[in-house]
Motif scaffolding. Structure first.
Motif, PDB file in Angstrom:
ATOM      1  N   PRO A  53      10.519 -45.223 -40.654  1.00  0.00           N
ATOM      2  CA  PRO A  53       9.585 -44.370 -39.929  1.00  0.00           C
ATOM      3  C   PRO A  53       8.328 -45.157 -39.543  1.00  0.00           C
ATOM      4  O   PRO A  53       7.772 -45.889 -40.359  1.00  0.00           O
ATOM      5  N   TYR A  56       1.669 -42.764 -36.532  1.00  0.00           N
ATOM      6  CA  TYR A  56       0.339 -43.130 -36.053  1.00  0.00           C
ATOM      7  C   TYR A  56      -0.681 -42.113 -36.547  1.00  0.00           C
ATOM      8  O   TYR A  56      -0.396 -40.909 -36.609  1.00  0.00           O
ATOM      9  N   TYR A  57      -1.851 -42.610 -36.868  1.00  0.00           N
ATOM     10  CA  TYR A  57      -2.893 -41.747 -37.449  1.00  0.00           C
ATOM     11  C   TYR A  57      -4.243 -42.101 -36.837  1.00  0.00           C
ATOM     12  O   TYR A  57      -4.477 -43.237 -36.419  1.00  0.00           O
ATOM     13  N   ARG A  58      -5.116 -41.115 -36.827  1.00  0.00           N
ATOM     14  CA  ARG A  58      -6.478 -41.336 -36.347  1.00  0.00           C
ATOM     15  C   ARG A  58      -7.455 -41.012 -37.470  1.00  0.00           C
ATOM     16  O   ARG A  58      -7.312 -39.996 -38.154  1.00  0.00           O
ATOM     17  N   ALA A 108      -5.548 -37.655 -39.395  1.00  0.00           N
ATOM     18  CA  ALA A 108      -4.499 -36.766 -38.881  1.00  0.00           C
ATOM     19  C   ALA A 108      -3.468 -37.577 -38.114  1.00  0.00           C
ATOM     20  O   ALA A 108      -3.807 -38.579 -37.467  1.00  0.00           O
ATOM     21  N   GLY A 109      -2.225 -37.123 -38.193  1.00  0.00           N
ATOM     22  CA  GLY A 109      -1.139 -37.775 -37.449  1.00  0.00           C
ATOM     23  C   GLY A 109      -1.316 -37.550 -35.957  1.00  0.00           C
ATOM     24  O   GLY A 109      -1.636 -36.453 -35.520  1.00  0.00           O
ATOM     25  N   ILE A 110      -1.137 -38.606 -35.178  1.00  0.00           N
ATOM     26  CA  ILE A 110      -1.291 -38.500 -33.725  1.00  0.00           C
ATOM     27  C   ILE A 110      -0.049 -39.034 -33.032  1.00  0.00           C
ATOM     28  O   ILE A 110       0.798 -39.685 -33.650  1.00  0.00           O
ATOM     29  N   LEU A 111       0.036 -38.766 -31.748  1.00  0.00           N
ATOM     30  CA  LEU A 111       1.120 -39.291 -30.935  1.00  0.00           C
ATOM     31  C   LEU A 111       0.741 -40.662 -30.400  1.00  0.00           C
ATOM     32  O   LEU A 111      -0.448 -40.956 -30.202  1.00  0.00           O
ATOM     33  N   ARG A 112       1.732 -41.479 -30.161  1.00  0.00           N
ATOM     34  CA  ARG A 112       1.488 -42.807 -29.590  1.00  0.00           C
ATOM     35  C   ARG A 112       0.928 -42.635 -28.173  1.00  0.00           C
ATOM     36  O   ARG A 112       1.330 -41.715 -27.457  1.00  0.00           O
TER      37      ARG A 112
END
Lengths: 122, 452
Positions: A53, A56-58, A108-112
């Motif tokens: 897996p 991506y995170y911010r 928080a998890g983000i989209l690429r």
């Protein structure tokens, strides 16, 4: 007051993260809710035998602070609990003192997205 | 206490002989076995008898044929000495399949047992190797296959077929811990065939499936010719990984699992099953951007860890010959609708789909200023919620069964049972498996599938 940001434990089995995108530079006054950095967590080493897996995170600030030093550039890797940045509550406090506490952040998890260091990859 | 002898039971096909290897046990002598729990397996071969020697062999491209056996009642297993031949005699098919062969017995706790209690349930496994070089005999369906399947049915039954065209979240559920459908076999009371097609190297997102189902022979020939033209001049620069990737890729581009038909053998003899009655998909495999070939227009979606399996020449080709195409949620919805409509029209297959986990106990967002609007384009959990809702919108107007991974994970605890959002625990897989079997039970028996 000096505040430090070290790479937090975002997902189980992670050993580090790679900076994908920086949103601020040293000297910037950051507000509550300011974006600081996007990270890629690649679990290939933990799950090399199966599909690894990649997520991506911010990191976003939960308090206002001055960014004084950033230790990561896009594409650079930092280990778990490694130094990411130093911040301060006023713009010109000397950095040669022990940080008083960790910076308050939200992760928080983000989209690429295209702005990422690896955005041009397949 | 009563002892019930365990016999192989009928398996055959008129005009064909079945030979089997010695048994390899999955349970040991003296162990307790649940009813329907697999206890052992054989390799088999199916060959035309002399009268049919010029006929077309069944399972022609499926070199891996195995039979898994399970008792119909629970109890303590006692194994028959001599049925495990050992060495190559437990690999090669050296004995004829005799329905009366006793492989052991079960000591039950007492009570009445039915007349068929001692006849083993059989699951036949068939594997089509990706290459005949992948002849690995180690275990159940070992080696590298472009398709594996397992089926079971009793006399007078015709199995429904479920094709798994998902990625890890779907495949883990249907394949189970030993990648041989054992959990499905144990859990299902219905006659079923489960088919698994791996994502090697192209991941089965909806644009890929739509391409597959509509691609003509001429279009495939054009793709193959283009690949040959691109790589031929620099053939010396290709490394083994490039060759293997290209061979596998072309093989996958040429296949259409959604339209496959199947030969099966069972207690009913040889049967032909038509295209899958249901297709299991993963919402998680849908990319936000997909590669499209610049001149031929076909799609390519290779998961990152499979890109690493390609050599530098193929990776460069993927970068230059294809262009990324962004997909909005509306485009993804339309792709699903097109696939559902196309399947309904062409094969009658129903779509079952696993939705996505859409929450994380590790997130504590109290202020959304740091996340660009619309949040569905930025935050992965918001996107997952929107995509899950999209599935329900589709289900309003089209036949679509949704396996609610999101609700099951939230109920069980995502951190423990779905830590990365894709790969579930065994306990969670059991619950999802029950949902899938529930959907299969709702399907009509295949009227068109007749015993041959």
């Amino acid at each position: 007051m000096i505040l430090e940001l070290r790479l937090p434990d975002i997902v189980p089995q992670m050993t580090g993260a790679t900076a994908e995108c920086l949103f601020a530079e040293a000297g910037d006054a950051l507000r509550l809710g300011s974006k600081l950095v996007d990270l890629r967590v690649d679990l290939s080493s933990a799950f090399a035998q199966e599909c690894p897996p990649i997520s991506y995170y911010r990191i976003v600030l939960r308090e206002k602070a001055y960014l004084r030093q950033i230790n990561l550039q896009p594409g650079e890797y930092v280990g778990l609990d490694g130094p990411v940045a130093l911040l301060s509550s006023s713009p010109d406090e000397p950095l040669d003192q022990t940080p008083e506490r960790p910076l308050r952040i939200t992760v928080a998890g983000i989209l690429r997205h295209d702005g990422m260091f690896s955005g041009g990859d397949l | 206490m009563s002892t019930v002898p365990l016999r192989l039971g009928p398996l055959g096909a008129k005009g064909y002989s079945i030979q089997r290897s010695g048994i390899r046990w999955l349970r040991e002598d003296g162990q307790h076995c649940r009813a329907n729990q697999p206890i052992g397996w054989f390799n088999i071969v199916v060959e035309p008898t002399r009268a049919l020697s010029s006929g077309v062999p069944v399972f022609g491209d499926e070199c891996e044929l195995q039979v898994v056996v399970a008792p119909r009642i629970s109890g303590r297993l006692s194994v028959e000495s001599g049925v495990s031949r050992g060495g190559y005699l437990s690999v090669r098919s050296v004995d004829p399949w005799d329905p009366d062969t006793q492989i052991g017995s079960i000591e039950t706790g007492g009570g009445d047992v039915g007349p068929d209690a001692g006849t083993l349930r059989l699951m036949v496994l068939a594997g089509r190797r990706m290459t005949d070089l992948a002849n690995v005999h180690g275990s159940l369906l070992s080696g590298w296959h472009s398709r594996t399947r397992g089926w079971w049915c009793d006399a007078g039954e015709a199995p429904l077929t479920l094709l798994s065209q998902g990625v890890c979240d779907a495949n883990g559920v249907v394949l189970g811990a030993q990648s041989a459908f054992l959990e499905m076999f144990e859990a299902a009371r219905q006659a079923l065939q489960i088919v698994y097609v791996p994502d090697h190297p192209i991941a089965p997102c909806v644009p890929i499936l739509l391409d597959q189902i509509s691609r003509t022979t001429a279009q495939f020939d054009a793709i193959a010719e283009d690949v040959h033209r691109h790589f031929a001049p620099g053939g010396n620069a290709l490394v083994p990984q490039d060759w293997m990737f290209l061979g596998t890729m072309l093989s996958e581009l040429q296949s259409v699992p959604l339209k496959d038909t199947y030969d099966i053998i069972s207690a009913n003899g040889l049967q032909q099953l038509r295209a899958p009655n249901a297709v299991l998909l993963s919402l998680a495999v849908e990319p936000q951007a997909i590669l499209r070939h610049k001149s031929l227009g076909y799609h390519m979606h290779v998961m990152r860890h499979h890109q690493a399996a390609a050599g530098p020449a193929v990776r460069a080709w993927l970068s230059t010959a294809f262009e990324p195409v962004k997909r909005t949620i509306d485009m993804i919805r339309k792709d699903y609708e097109a696939l559902i409509d196309r399947l309904k029209q062409q094969t009658g297959a129903r779509v079952i789909i696993l939705n996505r986990m859409s929450s994380s106990g590790r997130e504590d967002v109290s202020n959304y200023m740091g996340f660009d609007a619309p949040l569905g384009d930025t935050l992965s959990n918001v996107a997952a919620k929107e995509w899950n809702l999209m599935l329900h919108d589709i289900a309003e107007t089209r036949p679509l069964d949704i396996v609610d991974v999101d609700a099951v994970a939230a109920e069980m605890g995502g951190a423990e049972h779905l830590p990365d959002g894709i790969h579930q625990s065994g306990q969670m897989q059991s619950l999802l498996l029950q949902q899938i079997l529930g959907f299969m039970e709702g399907l009509s028996p295949p009227r068109h599938q007749q015993a041959a």
